[in-house]
Each structure stands twice: as C-alpha cells, then as structure tokens.
Design a protein around this motif. Structure first.
Motif, PDB file in Angstrom:
ATOM      1  N   ASP A 220      37.511  40.106  36.096  1.00  9.58           N
ATOM      2  CA  ASP A 220      36.266  40.814  35.780  1.00  9.58           C
ATOM      3  C   ASP A 220      36.383  42.226  36.345  1.00  9.58           C
ATOM      4  OD1 ASP A 220      33.451  41.812  36.645  1.00  9.58           O
ATOM      5  OD2 ASP A 220      33.055  40.247  35.146  1.00  9.58           O
ATOM      6  N   GLN A 221      36.259  43.225  35.483  1.00  9.93           N
ATOM      7  CA  GLN A 221      36.484  44.605  35.894  1.00  9.93           C
ATOM      8  C   GLN A 221      35.383  45.137  36.807  1.00  9.93           C
ATOM      9  OE1 GLN A 221      39.566  46.036  35.186  1.00  9.93           O
ATOM     10  NE2 GLN A 221      39.792  43.902  34.591  1.00  9.93           N
TER      11      GLN A 221
ATOM     12  N   SER B 212      33.410  43.085  39.064  1.00 13.92           N
ATOM     13  CA  SER B 212      33.390  42.392  40.359  1.00 13.92           C
ATOM     14  C   SER B 212      34.776  42.218  40.978  1.00 13.92           C
ATOM     15  CB  SER B 212      32.755  41.010  40.199  1.00 13.92           C
ATOM     16  OG  SER B 212      33.596  40.168  39.426  1.00 13.92           O
TER      17      SER B 212
ATOM     18  N   LEU C 276      38.555  35.522  36.413  1.00 11.21           N
ATOM     19  CA  LEU C 276      37.732  34.875  35.388  1.00 11.21           C
ATOM     20  C   LEU C 276      38.179  33.442  35.124  1.00 11.21           C
ATOM     21  CD1 LEU C 276      37.496  37.869  32.893  1.00 11.21           C
ATOM     22  CD2 LEU C 276      35.700  37.036  34.440  1.00 11.21           C
TER      23      LEU C 276
END
Length: 152
Positions: free
Chosen positions: A134-135, A137, A141
C-alpha cells in the motif's frame, strides 16, 4: 574482528531473519539454510583508507561454483587477513523444501576497522514489488510467493 567474532556476528544476523521474512511470504521457510555469496556489490573506485583491501578479481555471484554455500564456506571465504567486507546485506531470496537460501551481498572493501558495533551484517526483508505494498501506509497488501517474485 576475529574469525570467531565474524561467525557470531553472522549468527546474530540470522536470528529471527526466517521468522521475520515468513510474515511476508506464503512459502514455508525451512530453518535450515544455504547461502548465495555475491561479492563486489559496492563502488570501490575511491582511494582506499586505513587498512582497507579490495579483491577486484572476485567474480562471485549466483551462478558461481561456490554457491550455494554452507555457513563454514561463508566464514572461510569472507574472512580474509583478519578482515571482512565492510557491509554485508543479508536477505532470504528463495527456498525449497529443504533450505531457505540467503543471499549475502558483500561490499568489495574489506577492513578490520568496522563502523558497525554488531559487525558488517544488515538483515533485510524480501524484495517485494511495489504493487504488493500500500503506497499510503507502506503496509503489505498480500503475502507473496518468494520464489515467484524473485524470478520476475
């Protein structure tokens, strides 16, 4: 650094590496390992300092006849003239039903005067492509198949 200190430093670097990596991959990682030694993974064109030595003729990579190596081979090969690579990245790169294969990416400069109190080893997580992270957080994923992501 003595040869025994180097061996202890390697063992410390391996402590928890399999469990840490297991959290990110679908593979069942054996707690028995072999090593893939990669030498000269640094730019070594700058002038040598202090007690540094380089071995530019080392051409060890994944396909070298020394690989996969045992722990004893790693210690004997990388400990030279009371010196070791200034840094060594440690990362599980693949596995099979018998072994977890740990890649050791080694600096080309060898020294007895290390800047790291715990030795030259730096444990890393697996190379996971951005599409699995996830860019916003930075969270993973989905767990990945270690053998597939490193072949793409």
């Amino acid at each position: 650094m003595t040869k025994e200190d180097f061996k202890i430093s390697l063992k410390k670097a391996l402590d928890g590496l399999i469990d840490f990596t297991q959290e990110m991959v679908t593979n069942k990682l054996p707690h028995v390992y072999k090593f893939i030694i990669k030498t000269n993974c640094s730019y070594d064109g700058n002038e040598l300092e202090d007690d540094e030595e380089i071995y530019p003729d080392d051409k060890i990579n994944e396909s070298s006849s020394i690989n996969p190596a045992t722990e004893l081979t790693v210690i004997d090969y990388l400990w030279r003239n009371d010196k070791v690579p200034q840094w060594i990245n440690v990362q599980i790169s693949s596995c099979d039903s018998n072994f977890s294969y740990i890649t050791l990416e080694c600096c080309g400069r060898f020294s007895a005067l290390l800047n790291h109190k715990d030795g030259p080893f730096r444990g890393l997580g697996p190379n996971i492509p951005y599409r699995y992270i996830d860019q916003d957080s930075g969270e993973l994923l989905v767990k990945v198949d270690l053998n597939k992501i490193n072949k793409s």
